[in-house]
Enzyme design. Structure first.
Site, PDB file in Angstrom:
ATOM      1  N   ARG A 173      45.376  49.605  40.195  1.00 21.33           N
ATOM      2  CA  ARG A 173      44.133  48.838  40.326  1.00 21.33           C
ATOM      3  C   ARG A 173      43.652  48.872  41.768  1.00 21.33           C
ATOM      4  O   ARG A 173      44.283  48.310  42.660  1.00 21.33           O
ATOM      5  CB  ARG A 173      44.344  47.385  39.879  1.00 21.33           C
ATOM      6  CG  ARG A 173      43.076  46.545  40.004  1.00 21.33           C
ATOM      7  CD  ARG A 173      43.137  45.243  39.219  1.00 21.33           C
ATOM      8  NE  ARG A 173      44.068  44.259  39.750  1.00 21.33           N
ATOM      9  CZ  ARG A 173      44.147  42.994  39.332  1.00 21.33           C
ATOM     10  NH1 ARG A 173      43.338  42.578  38.365  1.00 21.33           N
ATOM     11  NH2 ARG A 173      45.024  42.150  39.851  1.00 21.33           N
ATOM     12  N   ASP A 191      47.534  34.730  42.460  1.00 24.36           N
ATOM     13  CA  ASP A 191      46.886  35.771  43.247  1.00 24.36           C
ATOM     14  C   ASP A 191      45.507  35.284  43.677  1.00 24.36           C
ATOM     15  O   ASP A 191      45.191  34.101  43.540  1.00 24.36           O
ATOM     16  CB  ASP A 191      46.845  37.108  42.498  1.00 24.36           C
ATOM     17  CG  ASP A 191      45.921  37.093  41.275  1.00 24.36           C
ATOM     18  OD1 ASP A 191      45.170  36.115  41.090  1.00 24.36           O
ATOM     19  OD2 ASP A 191      45.958  38.073  40.512  1.00 24.36           O
TER      20      ASP A 191
END
Length: 540
Positions: free
Chosen positions: A169, A453
């Site tokens: 990603r 996150d």
């Protein structure tokens, strides 16, 4: 007379890193520079279009499926390309940053897929950007085994057939990479991450029986998916790989993308392998886009917005139906629990919640799901094994029973829960603790037994902002105000100092984290992304 050679990329304000020459080769940088020349102008146009669309939502307080793309949605004849063998079975995926230890542990975890993250689980220091690429190169050449000098523990890859398939990603379109510039202009972080990874690994991955596979974050429209598709076409031609070698899974983690799932798959159809249902970023996107929409868009505490909330269920069921109708994988959301080594009862309760969540996803038709910790892999695996058995996926389950109207996706007021004072305290506590770690270069942070996150910090600060601007009254009678947020933040800072001691507090970046959280939570000029002002403060 021959044309002058294109100007090279300049590495700016970056300390030399060990072995950086293996990543930042002239050929790799030339490829990134060409990506920048070809595609950054369109990136810039699409970022401007996001602002225009947000302004339209502010005027109308609504969203709908696009009339101009109706023909794509009603056409039953098109499908995405068949999944390559390495992506047929995705029943459990583990996520995490690309540091050396995580790379070995994730590949060895028993999960079918590892989302190797340069985005929300990574703070984009130059060291993380470059050495993360190096770790993936070393993993594919099986030269990553190492012994941790602090613990003395050895880390070594299992046999190739036991390793997770990597889906990388890159950063979202909004973030630039300040250390790589062309004629003084920074290169988008997405093109740096994609470009270096693709250039160094695409051919090798094909030889290993896999391929260059990507998760695409923060996508807001099918036009952004079209840009990625054009990048894939260019990149495959550049290195001489057949078209369709690249595969991409798009995270449907913005409210606008939820209205364009069909179109996103259509734009990427030769390279698409699925869609993923996020949670925190999706809720953050709802707050961001409908922050002027009045009380009916006010979300309760983030932990009270589960995937069974009516508007969240509409989103996930539409995603499964859309994916399976088009032959794509539908990947479920994150189980973020971090097992405790000291409290078995905490683990028991949390594992039961994880199992219930994964059972629901498997029974709803998802083909796989995410976990944040290796200890959760067997739990999620059992949930999907019970439904899939020996089948690699359940794309044959078309979910024709699902019917979602445009209004269902934004029916936030269908939820009975309300914001609470404890919710405010939690948002402040998690926000400060996460931002402090991010400013020290950590993107995946264990806080209160959850792996958090950047999406966590985004929903935390967005909820503080929304509650204050909506003049929410908590159950204890207190109004959500800027002064109350400042009071709670000061108390949290004192709590942290008492927990860790004066010396550790002084060595950290706690005051900066406190100040930044209040800045993005209290400013009337709502920042599009917390990571933009945070990146200005990130060292390295």
């Amino acid at each position: 007379m021959s044309a002058p050679a294109p100007s090279p990329l300049a590495i700016v304000d970056a300390e030399p890193l060990p072995r950086q020459g293996e990543v930042l080769t002239d050929a790799a940088l030339a490829f990134v520079a060409e990506l920048h020349r070809q595609f950054t102008p369109r990136r810039d146009e699409l970022l401007a279009r996001r602002g225009e669309r947000r302004a339209e939502i502010a005027r109308t307080s609504t969203l709908d499926f696009l009339p101009e793309t109706e023909a794509i949605r009603v056409d039953d004849t098109w499908k995405v390309a068949p999944a390559p063998p390495a992506l047929e079975d995705r029943r459990v995926e583990i996520t995490g940053p690309t540091d050396r230890k995580m790379t070995v542990n994730a590949l060895n975890s028993g999960a079918r897929v590892w989302l190797a993250d340069f985005e929300d689980a990574s703070a984009p220091t130059w060291e993380n950007v470059v050495l993360g690429q190096l770790n993936l190169i070393d993993a594919y050449t099986r030269s990553i085994d190492f012994t941790d000098p602090k613990s003395g523990k050895s880390y070594a890859l299992r046999p190739a057939e036991e390793l997770a398939t990597v889906v990388m990603r890159p950063r979202g379109w909004h973030l630039d990479e300040r250390h790589l510039r062309l004629d003084g202009t920074p290169v988008p972080g997405a093109l740096v991450d994609f470009g270096l990874y693709f250039f160094h690994n695409a051919q090798r991955l094909v030889e290993l029986g896999k391929g260059p596979y990507f998760y695409l974050p923060k996508t807001e429209s099918h036009l952004e998916a079209r840009l990625w598709n054009d990048i894939f076409v260019f990149a495959q031609d550049y290195v001489g790989l057949p078209q369709g070698t690249v595969r991409a899974t798009v995270l449907i983690e913005t409210i606008t993308a939820a209205y364009e799932m069909e179109e996103i798959l259509y734009e990427l159809r030769d390279h698409a392998s699925g869609l993923n249902a996020g949670r925190w970023d999706y809720l953050f996107s709802i707050v961001k886009n409908f922050r002027d929409g009045g009380p009916k868009f006010v979300l309760p505490d983030r932990n009270l917005v589960t995937m069974t909330a009516p508007f969240m269920r509409a989103y996930t069921e539409l995603l499964v139906r859309t994916c399976h109708r088009r032959g794509a994988h539908a990947i479920g959301g994150m189980a973020a629990f971090i097992p405790s080594r000291r409290d078995a009862e905490v683990n028991k309760i949390a594992f039961e919640k994880v199992k219930a969540d994964k059972d629901r996803e498997a029974n709803d038709g998802f083909d796989g799901s995410w976990v944040a910790h290796p200890d959760l892999v067997p739990i999620a695996m059992a949930s999907f094994d019970a439904v899939l058995g020996a089948k690699p996926n359940q794309k044959d389950r078309l979910r024709d029973d699902v019917s979602v109207a445009a209004g269902d996706l934004i029916a936030v007021d269908s939820l009975d829960a309300k914001p609470t004072y404890d919710g405010l305290r939690n948002a402040v506590a998690v926000g400060i603790r996460y931002i402090e770690a991010w400013l020290r270069g950590m993107g995946a942070v264990a806080i209160f037994n959850l792996m958090e996150d950047a999406a966590t910090a985004e929903i935390s600060r967005s909820q503080i902002w929304q509650w204050i601007n909506a003049d929410v009254v908590f159950e204890n009678g207190e109004h959500a105000t800027a002064d109350l947020a400042r009071k709670v933040a000061a108390e949290e800072l004192a709590t942290v100092r008492a927990e860790i001691g004066d010396e550790a507090f002084a060595a950290g970046r706690w005051q900066e984290a406190h100040d930044l959280l209040l800045q993005v939570s209290l400013d009337q000029d709502y920042a599009d992304f917390l990571t933009l002002p945070a990146y200005e403060r990130l060292r390295g």
